[in-house]
Structures are given as C-alpha cells and as structure tokens.
Design a protein around this motif. Structure first.
Motif, short mmCIF file in Angstrom:
data_model
loop_
_atom_site.label_atom_id
_atom_site.label_comp_id
_atom_site.label_asym_id
_atom_site.label_seq_id
_atom_site.Cartn_x
_atom_site.Cartn_y
_atom_site.Cartn_z
N GLU A 134 0.83 -1.20 0.00
CA GLU A 134 0.00 0.00 0.00
C GLU A 134 0.86 1.25 0.00
OE1 GLU A 134 -3.55 0.35 1.89
OE2 GLU A 134 -3.93 -1.80 2.16
N LEU A 135 0.47 2.19 -0.82
CA LEU A 135 1.22 3.43 -0.94
C LEU A 135 0.41 4.50 -0.21
CD1 LEU A 135 3.81 3.95 -2.60
CD2 LEU A 135 2.35 5.00 -4.31
N ALA A 136 1.09 5.29 0.64
CA ALA A 136 0.39 6.34 1.38
C ALA A 136 -0.10 7.41 0.40
CB ALA A 136 1.33 6.96 2.39
N VAL A 137 -1.18 8.08 0.80
CA VAL A 137 -1.71 9.16 -0.04
C VAL A 137 -0.66 10.27 -0.12
CG1 VAL A 137 -3.54 10.86 -0.31
CG2 VAL A 137 -4.06 8.60 0.63
N PRO A 138 -0.24 10.66 -1.31
CA PRO A 138 0.82 11.65 -1.42
C PRO A 138 0.32 13.06 -1.12
CG PRO A 138 0.02 11.07 -3.58
CD PRO A 138 -0.73 10.22 -2.61
N GLY A 139 1.22 14.01 -1.12
CA GLY A 139 0.92 15.38 -0.75
C GLY A 139 0.08 16.12 -1.78
N SER A 140 -0.06 15.54 -2.92
CA SER A 140 -0.88 16.20 -3.94
C SER A 140 -1.37 15.15 -4.92
CB SER A 140 -0.03 17.29 -4.62
OG SER A 140 -0.21 17.29 -5.98
N LEU A 141 -2.65 15.21 -5.25
CA LEU A 141 -3.23 14.22 -6.16
C LEU A 141 -3.65 14.92 -7.45
CD1 LEU A 141 -5.60 12.22 -3.79
CD2 LEU A 141 -3.46 11.44 -4.77
N THR A 142 -3.48 14.22 -8.56
CA THR A 142 -3.89 14.79 -9.84
C THR A 142 -5.02 13.94 -10.40
OG1 THR A 142 -1.57 15.30 -10.16
CG2 THR A 142 -3.01 15.59 -12.05
N LEU A 143 -6.18 14.54 -10.59
CA LEU A 143 -7.31 13.78 -11.12
C LEU A 143 -7.47 14.13 -12.58
CD1 LEU A 143 -9.70 14.47 -8.14
CD2 LEU A 143 -8.29 12.46 -8.52
N LEU A 144 -7.69 13.11 -13.38
CA LEU A 144 -7.80 13.32 -14.81
C LEU A 144 -9.27 13.30 -15.21
CD1 LEU A 144 -6.48 13.71 -17.49
CD2 LEU A 144 -6.10 11.26 -17.64
N LEU A 145 -9.76 14.46 -15.66
CA LEU A 145 -11.15 14.59 -16.06
C LEU A 145 -11.20 14.69 -17.57
CD1 LEU A 145 -14.10 15.12 -15.07
CD2 LEU A 145 -13.54 17.54 -15.15
N PRO A 146 -11.92 13.81 -18.24
CA PRO A 146 -11.89 13.82 -19.71
C PRO A 146 -12.76 14.93 -20.31
CG PRO A 146 -13.23 12.01 -18.94
CD PRO A 146 -12.70 12.68 -17.72
N THR A 182 -8.55 15.89 -25.53
CA THR A 182 -8.11 16.76 -24.44
C THR A 182 -8.84 16.44 -23.15
OG1 THR A 182 -9.65 18.33 -25.33
CG2 THR A 182 -7.33 18.69 -25.83
N GLY A 183 -8.25 16.85 -22.08
CA GLY A 183 -8.83 16.65 -20.77
C GLY A 183 -8.28 17.69 -19.81
N THR A 184 -8.65 17.54 -18.56
CA THR A 184 -8.21 18.51 -17.56
C THR A 184 -7.62 17.77 -16.37
OG1 THR A 184 -10.03 19.94 -18.23
CG2 THR A 184 -8.97 20.43 -16.13
N TYR A 185 -6.49 18.25 -15.94
CA TYR A 185 -5.93 17.75 -14.69
C TYR A 185 -6.47 18.62 -13.56
CZ TYR A 185 -2.01 14.99 -16.70
OH TYR A 185 -1.24 14.07 -17.33
N ILE A 186 -7.01 18.00 -12.54
CA ILE A 186 -7.40 18.76 -11.36
C ILE A 186 -6.46 18.35 -10.24
CG2 ILE A 186 -9.24 19.24 -9.71
CD1 ILE A 186 -11.23 18.34 -11.85
N VAL A 187 -5.68 19.31 -9.76
CA VAL A 187 -4.72 18.99 -8.70
C VAL A 187 -5.37 19.29 -7.35
CG1 VAL A 187 -2.42 19.43 -7.80
CG2 VAL A 187 -2.85 19.57 -10.26
N VAL A 188 -5.42 18.27 -6.51
CA VAL A 188 -6.08 18.41 -5.20
C VAL A 188 -5.04 18.21 -4.11
CG1 VAL A 188 -7.82 17.47 -3.65
CG2 VAL A 188 -8.26 17.54 -6.10
N LYS A 189 -5.05 19.12 -3.16
CA LYS A 189 -4.13 18.99 -2.02
C LYS A 189 -4.92 18.39 -0.86
CE LYS A 189 -0.85 21.79 0.58
NZ LYS A 189 0.10 20.70 0.70
N PRO A 190 -4.55 17.21 -0.41
CA PRO A 190 -5.32 16.57 0.67
C PRO A 190 -5.16 17.33 1.98
CG PRO A 190 -3.83 15.01 -0.40
CD PRO A 190 -3.42 16.37 -0.84
N ASP A 191 -6.22 17.30 2.75
CA ASP A 191 -6.20 17.94 4.06
C ASP A 191 -6.56 16.87 5.07
OD1 ASP A 191 -6.47 19.39 6.31
OD2 ASP A 191 -8.10 20.67 5.57
#
Lengths: 321, 423
Positions: free
Chosen positions: B28-40, B94-103
């Motif tokens: 298992e990999l810990a949740v990193p400091g920033s996640l990138t979600l790919l929205l088509p 094309t798509g959009t990267y949404i960068v989310v910073k976990p809290d």
C-alpha cells in the motif's frame, strides 16, 4: 515538477530485432560458399569481378541517393547483395566496363527508378543481366569466356551444349560434377552444393521463403520429368536441368527477393511453380539455352496479379445476424 | 525484449505471462501530498466553472466542470483544489488535470452518506464511473447496446501483465459478490471469465462461465475471445458491444462489491510495476497519485530518454511525463531503459511479408500500409481490411523495415472515423 525528457512513441514497444541490415547480411553470408568456390575455381579474375561488381553497385547507390536526395541506406547492404549476385552470375573474364555498366543498370534502372528499396517490381540483378544479355551476349558466353583456362573437366557450358548438340552432349556431364561445380558458368553459380547449403541457411533463418524455393524446384522437376518421359531422346533428364546453369541460384536466391515475390502462401506456391515451369519451357522449346533470367523476370511480372489470392480477413464475409 | 530466434522458419510466438506468485500482496502506498485527477473534459473559458482553485472538496465529492457536463471524477480525499492544467493524449483528445491537495484534518464524505446505495445502473452511472477497475457504465447504460453477456478479463490482454490474474485470485470472493451485484443491475444473463489455460491457482468462480484461453498472444484480446470462445466473429469495424458483449476488468467487480459492502467509495487501484530489469512490483495506490511516487517507492530510477509505458509492451501507450496520475483503468506501468528502446525508421515497405504471416486477422498489412502512408483511408478500409484489425501490434513487432505499422493502422482507423463523422 522535474522535467526528465522521456521517449514517447506508439505501441508496440518491443521489436524482434530484425532489420534490413540483418536480412542483407544473411543473404551475403549465404552467398559466400558459392562465391568463395568461384574465386578458388576461376582464380584472381573472379575475385576482381566480384569485388568490382559489389563495390560499383554500392557506388551507384551512393550516387543515386545523393542525386535523389534520399536517405543514404548504403549500410543496409542491399546494393552490395545486388552487386555480389550480379558478379556471381557472370564469367570471371568479363571486362571491367561491362561489369560497371551491368551494376549501373541493376541498381539504377532495376531499383532506383522504381523508388528504391522495396519498390522494385523485378529483381534488380536480373534486370541488369537481362539487358546485358540483349546488348552484349558475347560477354556472357561461357564457352568463349574461359578459352584461356585449363580445366580437368568438359569446358563447355552444359545448357549451351545441350541446345546445340542435343542429348548426346549429356554424356560429358555427370550430376556429381554439376553439383560440385565442375562446369563452366558464372563465378558463383556453378557450385550447386554451396548454393544449396547457403539457400537452406537462408530458409532456416527465415529470410527466404521455403514455399517459393520448394515449388520452384518442384516446377522444374515435374515439368522436366514430363518432357523427359515423353521424349527421352530429345530432352534432358530433370536432375540435369536442376543442377545446371542458373537454376539453383535462381531458386534459392533470385526468386525469393522480397519486393518482387508474393507473400501469401498459395500465391507463393503458384509463383515458384510457374518459375520452374517457364525455365523448362524456355530450355526445351524456346531459343535461349538458359531461361532462368527470363522466367524469373516473368514471374516477377505476374506477382502482383497472383498475390491478391489471400485468405479472408477476420470478420469479412461472415454474418452473425 | 524477445528477440528473433536463430532459426526463424516458423512464425514467432509470444506467450502471456502467468501470475507471478512470488508477489502475494500489493504494497500500500500512502496518499501523497498532492493528487492529480484526470477529467476527460476540456476547460472552456466561455463557461462558468462549478469548481475552481481554492475550493474545498470532500472525500467522495463528485467534481465536474460545468452544469451540463457528463464527465466527472470523485475526489479520493478531502482537501482543496490547488490548480487546473490541460492534458491531451496521443490522439489529441483533451482533458483537464485537477490537482487536489489533501487535508488530513477534514473528515467525512457527506455526499455518500446522504445517497442511498441503490443497486441500479442509474446510481452506478452517477457515482461509480470512476471506481478502480473502470466499470464501463457508459457502455452499460448506452441504449444502443443490448449487453447480454459480460466477460470478465481474468486473463490480461497484453503480454507481461498479470494484474487481472492477481485480482482474480487474491480477491476471488469479492469478485464473485461484485458479479452478482452487476448481474442484478444489468440485463446481462451470462457472466463469463477468461482464465489462462495453464494457470494452476484454484479459485472458486461460482456463477461464472469459465473460458480457458490459450497462452499465445493475442488470444486474450476481446476480438479473439469473441471468435474462439463465444462463437461470434466481429464483422469489420464492429466492437464487442455491438454483439451484446461487454468486457470488464475483475477489479471493477471487486470495487463494486467493496462499495456495496461498506457503503463508502473506494479509491485504491492495484497496479503492477515492471522495472527495467523485468522485475515486478505490486502496489495499491490511490487514484490520482502521480506515478513518479510509485517509482520512488520502489527505487526505480527514471533517466533521460527512458520510456514509461502505461499498459503492456504490445498495446500500451508511452507517457511524456512521470507525473501522469494513476487512473481507474491503469493496470500496468512498465519502464524501458533508453538502451532497449527499439529504433523506428521511415523506410518504405520491402514486402517481406512477415506482418502478413503473423497477422491473426489475415490483413494484407504490406498493401494496407502503402495506402495508409498515402492517407487513402477509405480505400484502405474498403480493399485492404483496415477495420478488421484487432489491434494486437504484432505487425509492428516483426516489421523488418522498422515501420511503425500499428501506429499507422490506429491512426488510419482514427482518421477514418473522423472522415465518416464529418461526411
């Protein structure tokens, strides 16, 4: 974000490692036994002709690539193979200017005018040889070419002797002698055993298609047998046809050239058989003593017509309704 | 890389890898400091976006760009949106990267707590489109298709990959439960599962119609499974869905079962990493994790001119950045050293026929490629069977002239579709 530059390309990301260089290198290696025998047999002039043929063919390729502003593909060795094959099919005493003219026709008219590698509808070497046969038949006459040589076997070109003297000439050629290269002919086309070994090596390596070779030889044997059975006094036996002249080099090295031969199985079998059949027709009925060059050029010509016989693609002609 | 053998009389044979049993579980990999979600979906500056940088998101919150848009992603964590970025794939979609910073301090996933976990396709289309394993809800809800057979790909489609085999054996119980849920949701009356014929692992596959597939590539590709096991040969240009068959990853069923069991969304994707030496690592990473985190976790060094392949060596795609995020349909990541990247050339076809003899769909690739190079796509489809291609990539694998044949074919199909849409 760090920016490591990655290579981006499309699938597949693997390759089996095959290349045009590998193909031509293997042709070169496969031709060596017969070529070395020719040098051993016909002496230094043979080495001179082979070297001149291969190097001039490569030179024509360089000149044509430069003139047509194409990528220099000399390292793929295709022209070297064309030149070597040319040298192996001419007599050791051929004058230098005929060799250079021949390779010019082979590389430039046989290959480059059709667009270079992969575009040639005929085997380039055969184009060169065919035009030489028409223009200067004297330089391709094996009987006069070797008059200054001393051989311990009949110094007559077997097929020419057959044509002029009929089956009575056959007594002076044993199948064993023909197989071991005890005959006059092209530098590298007399040593039947060497050609067979080289040819089998190519087939095993996957660079020559066995279907073409096998059906080509079958075409010769079956057609010659038919003639021989019907008129044993007029026509030579099948093995004589198989082992003399250009037949073997044609079957193992010329008919299988990629660009001018079919790729599907049934067309390959038709193509090869037709080649063998035509050779025997030319020899037994036509005016030329050896029909190999013409026969292979002819099957090169019909290749696009027969190569459309192919299996149905997946899903074509089926209905699931 | 598998090389041409010294004796090459018969055509080369590529075989699938069997499950690597030395990897018993996924790390298992810990949740990193920033996640990138790919929205088509592309950012359209003319419209007012529903979300923007700085917005707080909850775990499981559905993120979509505009009111009328259908594509969405679920945020795997609670946190804030940091930025948007644009993305385009190898065909220019094309798509959009949404960068989310976990809290880590934020709690709860309100939206899911309120929603009734219904076992319906409508609910799945609304909330389960992005579960690990990528349940193809858009296919299942598409009124043009009448999906009656579902084939679970227990045997991975590409060589070297074994993620699907791993999921099938390690999570067999959940998979069977997920299959029951899916069957209840859809009108499918037949559940099949492909299993490599020489896989020895004993798994209880209750309710499944087991299809034992051969170990020779490309027998696990959908078109080949259809032909060999379901008795339906796809007509040129048709997809399995046209015949009422839908192919689903086993992991989608596992995720489905977990969601209905716990009532919470799941975001952990199981991925197999294959390093430069061919060693495999199994990892469980949150969707949105940049794949560079996976590399650093296993000390896989990425150098200049290396290649990162998402998917297998025959059908995957190469990414241009090590920051590409983990997405729901990512099973395998493969790293190739720059030394072994095979060279492609712009040679003309030399008509050696290797491709014709290896093609499982009997396509005259030697002739086809001449038309594709000349952009004659309609003719290529009419006369040279462009649309019969099952996209296995074997032609490019054996090409002696090193022509990127598979790329030409895929581009040709893409252009053909564009031509027809515009016609």
């Amino acid at each position: 974000m760090t920016n490591t530059k990655l290579i981006v390309s499309h699938a597949p990301f693997w390759h089996n490692g095959d290349s045009l260089f590998q193909q031509n290198l293997n042709f070169f290696i496969a031709l060596l036994p017969a070529a070395l025998f020719g040098i051993f047999h016909f002496g230094a002039p043979a080495l001179g002709v082979l070297a001149l043929a291969a190097s001039s063919a490569m030179l024509w390729e360089v000149i044509m690539s430069a003139l047509s502003k194409k990528k220099m593909a000399i390292a793929d060795m295709e022209s070297a193979v064309i030149g070597l094959l040319f040298g192996m099919m001419v007599p050791a005493t051929m004058p230098w200017w005929v060799v250079i003219t021949g390779t010019f026709i082979a590389v430039v008219l046989g290959k480059f005018v059709f667009g270079g590698t992969g575009g040639n509808p005929f085997h380039p070497t055969l184009v060169g040889l065919a035009i030489l046969t028409m223009s200067w038949p004297a330089f391709l006459d094996f009987d006069t070419a070797y008059v200054s040589y001393q051989f311990d076997f009949t110094a007559l070109a077997p097929l020419v002797a057959l044509k002029s003297q009929g089956t009575s000439a056959l007594a002076s050629f044993s199948n064993y002698d023909l197989l071991m290269g005890n005959e006059v002919g092209g530098i590298g086309s007399t040593f039947g055993l060497g050609i067979i070994i080289g040819g089998i090596y190519l087939i095993l390596k996957g660079y020559a298609r066995w279907e073409i070779v096998a059906s080509f030889i079958a075409g010769i044997l079956i057609t010659a047998t038919l003639f021989f059975v019907l008129h044993p006094d007029t026509y030579a036996p099948p093995l004589f046809h198989l082992l003399s002249g250009y037949t073997l080099i044609g079957a193992f090295f010329l008919a299988v050239e990629n660009s001018s031969s079919p790729v599907n199985r049934i067309p390959m079998l038709i193509y090869g058989f037709l080649g063998g059949f035509m050779i025997i027709l030319v020899r037994n009925i036509g005016v030329y003593p050896d029909g190999t060059i013409l026969a292979i050029l002819l099957i090169n010509l019909v290749n696009p017509l027969i190569d459309i016989i192919r299996p149905k693609a997946l899903g074509k002609g089926v209905s699931n309704a | 890389m598998i090389k041409r053998s010294f004796f090459a009389l018969s055509k080369p044979r590529l075989t699938y890898d069997l499950l690597d049993t030395s990897l018993q579980s996924a790390q298992e990999l810990a949740v990193p400091g920033s996640l990138t979600l790919l929205l088509p979906e592309e950012i359209d500056s003319a419209k007012k976006a529903l979300i923007g940088p700085g917005d707080a998101v909850k775990k499981g919150q559905k993120l979509k760009l505009y009111d009328d848009s259908t594509p969405y992603v679920l945020s795997p964590v609670a946190g804030t949106i940091k930025e948007f970025d644009s993305y385009s794939d190898d065909f220019g979609s094309t798509g959009t990267y949404i960068v989310v910073k976990p809290d880590p301090s934020a709690q709860g996933d309100d939206q899911w707590a309120q929603a009734d976990l219904e076992q319906t396709l409508e609910f799945a289309a609304d909330y389960l489109g992005q579960i690990p394993g990528a349940l193809p809800v858009s296919t299942l809800t598409n009124p043009n298709y009448d999906i009656r057979t579902i084939v679970v790909t227990g045997a991975d489609a590409d060589i070297l990959c074994d993620t699907c085999q791993f999921v099938c054996t390690a999570y067999a119980g959940l998979m069977v439960a997920g299959a029951k849920i899916l069957k209840a949701m859809t009108r499918a009356d037949r559940m099949c599962i492909t299993v490599p014929e020489n896989l020895s692992a004993q798994v209880d596959l209750d309710g499944f119609n087991v299809l034992r597939t051969s170990d020779t590539y490309p027998s696990n590709l959908p078109a080949m499974v259809m032909k060999d096991h379901l008795g339906k040969t796809l007509s040129p240009g048709a997809i399995p869905e046209d015949e009422g068959v839908c192919f689903i990853r086993p992991e989608a069923l596992v995720s489905l079962a977990q969601i209905y069991e716990t009532g919470h969304p799941v975001f952990d994707k199981i991925i197999t990493l294959i390093d430069k030496g061919g060693k495999k690592y199994r990892v469980k990473a949150t969707i949105g994790t940049p794949i560079s985190k996976i590399f650093s976790c296993f000390n896989v060094q990425i150098n200049e001119r290396d290649r990162i392949i998402i998917g297998g060596p025959m059908r995957g795609f190469a990414t241009y950045t090590a920051h590409h995020p983990v997405v729901p349909d990512m099973d395998t990541i493969m790293v190739q050293d720059s030394d072994v990247v095979p060279e492609l050339l712009d040679n003309a076809c030399v008509n050696c026929g290797e491709c014709v003899r290896i093609c499982p769909a009997n396509i005259p690739v030697n002739l086809l490629v001449r038309y594709l190079e000349a952009n004659l796509y309609e003719e290529a489809a009419d006369r040279f069977d462009l649309e019969s291609c099952i996209e296995c990539g074997l032609c490019g694998y054996v090409c002696r002239a090193r022509i990127p044949l598979y790329q030409y074919i895929r581009l040709g199909k893409h252009e053909l579709l564009t031509l027809r849409e515009n016609a």
